[in-house]
Design a protein around this motif. Sequence first.
Motif, PDB file in Angstrom:
ATOM      1  N   HIS A 134     -14.534  35.302  -3.986  1.00 45.79           N
ATOM      2  CA  HIS A 134     -15.003  33.932  -3.384  1.00 45.79           C
ATOM      3  C   HIS A 134     -13.699  32.926  -3.418  1.00 45.79           C
ATOM      4  O   HIS A 134     -13.743  31.814  -2.733  1.00 45.79           O
ATOM      5  CB  HIS A 134     -16.107  33.192  -4.003  1.00 45.79           C
ATOM      6  CG  HIS A 134     -17.315  34.226  -3.898  1.00 45.79           C
ATOM      7  ND1 HIS A 134     -17.797  34.807  -2.978  1.00 45.79           N
ATOM      8  CD2 HIS A 134     -18.118  34.507  -5.062  1.00 45.79           C
ATOM      9  CE1 HIS A 134     -18.897  35.378  -3.164  1.00 45.79           C
ATOM     10  NE2 HIS A 134     -18.842  35.451  -4.721  1.00 45.79           N
ATOM     11  N   ALA A 135     -12.721  33.228  -4.327  1.00 47.52           N
ATOM     12  CA  ALA A 135     -11.869  32.004  -4.513  1.00 47.52           C
ATOM     13  C   ALA A 135     -10.584  32.332  -3.635  1.00 47.52           C
ATOM     14  O   ALA A 135      -9.882  33.339  -4.003  1.00 47.52           O
ATOM     15  CB  ALA A 135     -11.581  32.277  -5.918  1.00 47.52           C
ATOM     16  N   GLY A 136     -10.165  31.427  -2.905  1.00 38.80           N
ATOM     17  CA  GLY A 136      -9.116  31.730  -1.939  1.00 38.80           C
ATOM     18  C   GLY A 136      -7.622  31.035  -2.556  1.00 38.80           C
ATOM     19  O   GLY A 136      -6.505  31.285  -2.251  1.00 38.80           O
ATOM     20  N   ALA A 137      -7.881  30.274  -3.424  1.00 40.89           N
ATOM     21  CA  ALA A 137      -6.875  29.439  -4.179  1.00 40.89           C
ATOM     22  C   ALA A 137      -6.780  29.600  -5.602  1.00 40.89           C
ATOM     23  O   ALA A 137      -7.791  29.681  -6.237  1.00 40.89           O
ATOM     24  CB  ALA A 137      -6.807  27.900  -3.742  1.00 40.89           C
ATOM     25  N   PHE A 138      -5.576  29.642  -6.198  1.00 43.30           N
ATOM     26  CA  PHE A 138      -5.304  29.686  -7.720  1.00 43.30           C
ATOM     27  C   PHE A 138      -4.190  28.767  -7.940  1.00 43.30           C
ATOM     28  O   PHE A 138      -3.015  28.964  -7.437  1.00 43.30           O
ATOM     29  CB  PHE A 138      -5.095  31.158  -8.169  1.00 43.30           C
ATOM     30  CG  PHE A 138      -4.825  31.284  -9.526  1.00 43.30           C
ATOM     31  CD1 PHE A 138      -5.690  31.128 -10.624  1.00 43.30           C
ATOM     32  CD2 PHE A 138      -3.422  31.528  -9.777  1.00 43.30           C
ATOM     33  CE1 PHE A 138      -5.431  31.325 -11.831  1.00 43.30           C
ATOM     34  CE2 PHE A 138      -3.134  31.549 -11.431  1.00 43.30           C
ATOM     35  CZ  PHE A 138      -4.019  31.660 -12.206  1.00 43.30           C
ATOM     36  N   ALA A 139      -4.363  27.887  -8.992  1.00 41.06           N
ATOM     37  CA  ALA A 139      -3.254  27.143  -9.225  1.00 41.06           C
ATOM     38  C   ALA A 139      -2.977  27.002 -10.918  1.00 41.06           C
ATOM     39  O   ALA A 139      -4.351  27.241 -11.566  1.00 41.06           O
ATOM     40  CB  ALA A 139      -3.516  25.595  -8.997  1.00 41.06           C
TER      41      ALA A 139
ATOM     42  N   SER B 279      -9.143  28.522 -10.390  1.00 44.02           N
ATOM     43  CA  SER B 279      -9.667  29.096  -9.248  1.00 44.02           C
ATOM     44  C   SER B 279     -10.351  28.379  -8.237  1.00 44.02           C
ATOM     45  O   SER B 279     -11.362  27.705  -9.078  1.00 44.02           O
ATOM     46  CB  SER B 279     -10.235  30.568  -9.296  1.00 44.02           C
ATOM     47  OG  SER B 279     -11.189  30.468 -10.060  1.00 44.02           O
TER      48      SER B 279
ATOM     49  N   ALA C  24     -12.040  27.452  -4.027  1.00 47.55           N
ATOM     50  CA  ALA C  24     -12.028  27.901  -2.600  1.00 47.55           C
ATOM     51  C   ALA C  24     -10.967  27.391  -1.858  1.00 47.55           C
ATOM     52  O   ALA C  24     -10.188  28.159  -0.977  1.00 47.55           O
ATOM     53  CB  ALA C  24     -13.439  27.706  -1.907  1.00 47.55           C
ATOM     54  N   HIS C  25     -10.290  26.237  -2.294  1.00 45.14           N
ATOM     55  CA  HIS C  25      -9.208  25.615  -1.569  1.00 45.14           C
ATOM     56  C   HIS C  25      -8.377  24.987  -2.362  1.00 45.14           C
ATOM     57  O   HIS C  25      -8.821  24.924  -3.539  1.00 45.14           O
ATOM     58  CB  HIS C  25      -9.846  24.289  -0.568  1.00 45.14           C
ATOM     59  CG  HIS C  25     -10.855  25.092   0.442  1.00 45.14           C
ATOM     60  ND1 HIS C  25     -10.281  25.842   1.492  1.00 45.14           N
ATOM     61  CD2 HIS C  25     -12.302  24.947   0.630  1.00 45.14           C
ATOM     62  CE1 HIS C  25     -11.527  26.279   2.153  1.00 45.14           C
ATOM     63  NE2 HIS C  25     -12.477  25.675   1.595  1.00 45.14           N
ATOM     64  N   ARG C  26      -7.053  24.846  -1.806  1.00 47.35           N
ATOM     65  CA  ARG C  26      -5.937  24.517  -2.920  1.00 47.35           C
ATOM     66  C   ARG C  26      -6.043  23.067  -3.257  1.00 47.35           C
ATOM     67  O   ARG C  26      -5.853  22.532  -4.508  1.00 47.35           O
ATOM     68  CB  ARG C  26      -4.553  24.542  -2.193  1.00 47.35           C
ATOM     69  CG  ARG C  26      -4.129  23.842  -0.913  1.00 47.35           C
ATOM     70  CD  ARG C  26      -2.904  24.363  -0.377  1.00 47.35           C
ATOM     71  NE  ARG C  26      -2.321  23.679   0.747  1.00 47.35           N
ATOM     72  CZ  ARG C  26      -2.872  23.498   1.850  1.00 47.35           C
ATOM     73  NH1 ARG C  26      -4.037  24.203   2.218  1.00 47.35           N
ATOM     74  NH2 ARG C  26      -2.248  22.890   2.493  1.00 47.35           N
ATOM     75  N   ASP C  27      -6.715  22.142  -2.627  1.00 48.07           N
ATOM     76  CA  ASP C  27      -6.889  20.552  -3.324  1.00 48.07           C
ATOM     77  C   ASP C  27      -7.430  20.563  -4.418  1.00 48.07           C
ATOM     78  O   ASP C  27      -7.041  19.903  -5.439  1.00 48.07           O
ATOM     79  CB  ASP C  27      -7.816  19.962  -2.137  1.00 48.07           C
ATOM     80  CG  ASP C  27      -6.824  19.292  -0.851  1.00 48.07           C
ATOM     81  OD1 ASP C  27      -5.756  19.283  -1.255  1.00 48.07           O
ATOM     82  OD2 ASP C  27      -7.487  18.772  -0.081  1.00 48.07           O
TER      83      ASP C  27
ATOM     84  N   PHE D 196      -5.478  22.452  -7.468  1.00 48.62           N
ATOM     85  CA  PHE D 196      -4.272  21.744  -7.817  1.00 48.62           C
ATOM     86  C   PHE D 196      -4.855  20.398  -8.577  1.00 48.62           C
ATOM     87  O   PHE D 196      -4.338  20.113  -9.723  1.00 48.62           O
ATOM     88  CB  PHE D 196      -3.458  21.100  -6.839  1.00 48.62           C
ATOM     89  CG  PHE D 196      -2.392  21.914  -6.211  1.00 48.62           C
ATOM     90  CD1 PHE D 196      -1.379  22.152  -7.311  1.00 48.62           C
ATOM     91  CD2 PHE D 196      -2.337  22.675  -4.984  1.00 48.62           C
ATOM     92  CE1 PHE D 196      -0.302  23.022  -6.758  1.00 48.62           C
ATOM     93  CE2 PHE D 196      -1.450  23.632  -4.682  1.00 48.62           C
ATOM     94  CZ  PHE D 196      -0.297  23.772  -5.409  1.00 48.62           C
TER      95      PHE D 196
END
Lengths: 80, 80, 138, 138
Positions: free
Chosen positions: D24-29, D97, D99-102, D105
Amino acid sequence: MTRVNVLYFASLRDAAGVASEAVESDATDLQALYGELRTRHGFTLLVDRLRVATDGAFARWSDGLREGSEVAFIPPVSGG
Amino acid sequence: MTRVNVLYFASLRDAAGVASEAVESDATDLQALYGELRTRHGFTLLVDRLRVATDGAFARWSDGLREGSEVAFIPPVSGG
Amino acid sequence: MKRFSLSDRTFDVVAMRGALLDAHAGAFASFEGWVRDHNEGRSVDGLRYEAYVALAESEGERVLDEALARFDIVDARCMHRIGDLAIGDLAVWVGVSAAHRDAAFAACRYIIDEVKSRVPIWKQERYVDGVAGWLHPE
Amino acid sequence: MKRFSLSDRTFDVVAMRGALLDAHAGAFASFEGWVRDHNEGRSVDGLRYEAYVALAESEGERVLDEALARFDIVDARCMHRIGDLAIGDLAVWVGVSAAHRDAAFAACRYIIDEVKSRVPIWKQERYVDGVAGWLHPE
């Protein structure tokens, strides 16, 4: 007539049915060239949503066609 | 007199020379307890730069001493 | 040296990160974009990235050069996948090393934002219900 | 489940990151703090982290809980080393992790900032010229 090689990407390639084609044109600039090709292939993207590149570098729509150059129309990108 | 076990960390431990000690005190709250121990060990850190914890949870300086509890004085942290 | 690259196969994040380890750098920020199983309410089966390779490489490199000029960082790298990807695959990786975390975070964010908005890479999603389309965001 | 942990030896970043992989997670920082070879002009030989373990674990867990409540993220982890570290060793790792990078981060930044300011861990630097001191920032 100036002869250029035109590259198509993503939805433009799907619409054109080819990834590239040799084009002979009297168009005075790249914007006019896109207009001709848009009519020919039925592209739905208007020029203000695209960028244009020649020989692998971003160019201006007002640039003229250079014989033998590679022209690419860049639809809105969606990487990442 | 209330008996507590006091823990020292980092520069407080270096100054006290021990990591923990059993203390009997008449101090009415944790702030007064720190004052007593500061005098005894020559701590240079003032109370307003510390936090205090009892039995593994942050506490208030105005809390009284509980018999048998563990009291920790927390110097400014520097992890990360 | 190339700091931006395209890869048509799975790439090694550990090696990319290792290349940024530096005795002068106290902070390291990274970002990864993975293929999600959904997008805007539709179930996604996988996706395909296509690039105008020559221009993507030069524009990607320019983004990394800008990051090095604008932020007080030690080094940075970005790798973007092209070709067919499955759910859970890594699509893009950004890594930044710096003396302090402010610059590391800011540069990392700058690089992914600029790569997404400027580098000629296109995404075609394959949906579970079969219809696929190229994404051309407004 | 524990999302914050202390470790008295080198820990495996790849495994930590793997635990956050999610369809489900598209973004990982992520953020990493490494031991630098200098600090405020002095040459550093290595350092030692000490923690009030029970309170550091509960306060660290609280920071992670806050991040999950404040930001639209899928999951997060933080690991902090204690004991003796050499130049180039990994001192702290944060991974988020989303869904989106905002959100990824923002939560990553929140976690490292809060851990640095609130969790009872202290750093003692060993300098090349021999003098060592506990750091108690103003």
